[in-house]
Design a protein around this motif. Sequence first.
Motif, short mmCIF file in Angstrom:
data_model
loop_
_atom_site.label_atom_id
_atom_site.label_comp_id
_atom_site.label_asym_id
_atom_site.label_seq_id
_atom_site.Cartn_x
_atom_site.Cartn_y
_atom_site.Cartn_z
N SER A 150 0.77 -1.10 0.16
CA SER A 150 -0.02 -0.19 0.00
C SER A 150 0.86 1.20 0.08
CB SER A 150 -1.09 0.01 1.13
OG SER A 150 -1.78 -1.07 1.17
N LEU A 151 1.66 1.34 0.75
CA LEU A 151 2.76 2.46 0.76
C LEU A 151 3.54 2.81 -0.40
CD1 LEU A 151 4.37 1.98 4.50
CD2 LEU A 151 2.72 3.79 3.84
N TYR A 207 11.44 -1.35 -2.39
CA TYR A 207 10.69 -0.74 -3.58
C TYR A 207 10.35 0.45 -2.95
CZ TYR A 207 7.39 0.32 -7.18
OH TYR A 207 6.54 0.79 -8.27
N PHE A 208 9.50 0.22 -1.92
CA PHE A 208 8.82 1.53 -1.08
C PHE A 208 10.01 2.58 -0.66
CE2 PHE A 208 8.08 3.37 3.20
CZ PHE A 208 7.28 4.40 2.84
N PHE A 209 11.18 2.22 0.04
CA PHE A 209 12.09 2.84 0.54
C PHE A 209 12.74 3.64 -0.79
CE2 PHE A 209 11.64 0.51 4.43
CZ PHE A 209 11.44 1.51 5.09
N CYS A 236 18.53 10.42 1.62
CA CYS A 236 19.64 9.37 1.78
C CYS A 236 19.22 8.32 2.76
CB CYS A 236 20.79 10.04 2.16
SG CYS A 236 21.13 11.40 0.78
N LEU A 237 18.30 8.68 3.88
CA LEU A 237 18.20 7.49 4.86
C LEU A 237 17.33 6.62 4.38
CD1 LEU A 237 18.26 6.58 7.88
CD2 LEU A 237 16.17 8.06 8.25
N SER A 238 16.13 7.10 3.35
CA SER A 238 15.50 6.09 2.84
C SER A 238 16.01 5.03 1.90
CB SER A 238 14.32 6.91 1.97
OG SER A 238 13.45 7.67 2.89
N MET A 239 17.03 5.63 1.00
CA MET A 239 18.03 4.90 0.28
C MET A 239 18.70 3.96 0.98
SD MET A 239 17.32 5.19 -3.07
CE MET A 239 16.63 6.46 -4.23
N ALA A 240 19.28 4.40 2.07
CA ALA A 240 20.07 3.41 2.77
C ALA A 240 19.36 2.30 3.44
CB ALA A 240 21.00 4.00 3.99
N LEU A 241 18.11 2.65 4.11
CA LEU A 241 17.11 1.52 4.47
C LEU A 241 16.86 0.51 3.54
CD1 LEU A 241 14.98 3.87 6.69
CD2 LEU A 241 16.62 2.20 7.58
N ALA A 242 16.50 0.83 2.35
CA ALA A 242 16.54 -0.06 1.14
C ALA A 242 17.48 -1.18 1.08
CB ALA A 242 15.93 0.86 -0.01
N VAL A 243 18.58 -0.89 1.45
CA VAL A 243 19.76 -1.67 1.49
C VAL A 243 19.42 -2.73 2.31
CG1 VAL A 243 22.27 -2.15 1.37
CG2 VAL A 243 21.18 -0.12 0.39
N LEU A 251 22.40 -0.29 -5.47
CA LEU A 251 22.63 0.54 -6.94
C LEU A 251 21.62 1.64 -6.94
CD1 LEU A 251 23.03 -2.70 -9.04
CD2 LEU A 251 24.84 -0.84 -8.25
N ALA A 252 20.55 1.43 -6.34
CA ALA A 252 19.42 2.68 -6.40
C ALA A 252 19.93 3.84 -5.89
CB ALA A 252 18.21 2.16 -5.71
N SER A 253 20.84 3.99 -5.20
CA SER A 253 21.31 5.27 -4.48
C SER A 253 22.10 5.95 -5.81
CB SER A 253 22.43 5.05 -3.37
OG SER A 253 21.90 4.48 -2.30
#
Length: 495
Positions: A150-151, A207-209, A236-243, A251-253
């Motif tokens: 949902s998010l 995917y969400f982060f 940057c926090l969201s991208m780090a949490l994705a890892v 790689l998304a960063s």
Amino acid sequence: MLIILIFIIIMGSVLYKVNIFRESYTGKTSQKMIIIGFILLLIVLLAIKPNFISDYLGEENDIYNKYLVDAILEGKLSISIEPSEELKNLENPYDPNQREGVELSFDTAYYNGQYYVYFGIVPAILIFVPFKLLTGFYLPTNIGTFLFVSLSMIASTMLIIQIYKRWFKKIPFNLLFLFIITGCISGLYIWNTWRMWAYELTLMSGYFFVQLGLVCMFKATNDKEKVNLKYLFLACLSMALAVGCRPTLVLASILLLPFLYIILKQAYQNKSLKKPLLASIIPYIIVAIPLMLYNYARFGSILEFGAKYQLTIVDVTDLSERYKDIPKGMYQYLLEPPHLKEEYPYIYTDYSTEGHTANYCNGGIVCGILFFNLTIISCIFLYKYYKKVKDPILKGMMITLPIVGIVMCMLDVYMGGTIQRYAVDFFWMFSIVAMIIWFLMYENAKKESTKKIILITVLILVGISILINFVGTFINAEINYLETFLPEVFQFFEF
């Protein structure tokens, strides 16, 4: 075909004839309510859809929502399931042939005589552990997965709107709305809600982060004169949490680089380089150091998340030959047409590993992402429209999105195989590039008749994509959903 033709005509009539869709998107209440209503409708439809595979939902059998949570609360690295002596005595416990008939905990990481959970720990820390502490109960993994489904719908829609507001304000709302639909298609939400276990949880949370990180980065750079440090930190926090959800998402960063270039340029001109650098680096440090220590404590390497030691359907300890699978695997993920058969429902899921190495996993492919979202065809004009763009961030996105998408696809083939749900890692990147190119086509069109043709073309492509998604994932994905739960409806769609 008659049904989809009627659907396209009705949808086209609404989008083209109703004034609110013909106007540009200005964020007025009525336009927002249309988008919110559409997203809520999708969420509700997915919520009321029965969960077909229930074997993973039992609290006592769930290595993620129970055993990982217990390990975290007890301060342990391994989970409390004791491996059998037969497993411990195997020469190569990762070889499915040697494990045949041996008692084991499937889909765990097995290392030095202990079981570990290799699925990303971030969702457990953020929602599963707090839920257990607050309620005393284990949050079902499917509930946690659906929360991130949902998010991610919301974040994906916000990202598309941010791109629209930054560069394409003159594009009509009807064209924007069509790409909000394709944004939802790119999440493979039906496919990722068949089971909603740890696989889907880590995919959808990562995917969400990533989506959230890009949304925050847009907000951080809305002011051309000054960067918003709060949103930069959150991006940057969201991208780090994705890892911490899915390691390959490191790689998304790279997708932040076009924005960071502008941010650093602004900071240098204003002689305030220190704060933007700290806001960019500190979030990664906050997430990376605990993750690396956690990895080292479990597997003796700061970069090993446990996937190398997983007990799964293939032996993943030796991927030395898997590079040979990359060309065909990428073709399957990106370009392979739907697999057709003569009898209803006319599309089938391919599980064949013909042409791959012996140790390859094909978890089921209906078709490549091009056919799930036919608007991606516009990517063939990438170079042409890239040359027309002046804005450095937009130019950077048009380059980084497909490059990162291709590399992510290669990694999925090499490390996981071809499994339809994995396409969510990179599907959205190509969809966003395609949307940008269609918007540029529309803006560069000098005649109203040409603009109308573009709108009709996108409408038809989206309509056919919806049909392929419906047949390919709702009737004939991992299971024949309609035939199982709604046989009368299944027969109704036979043509």
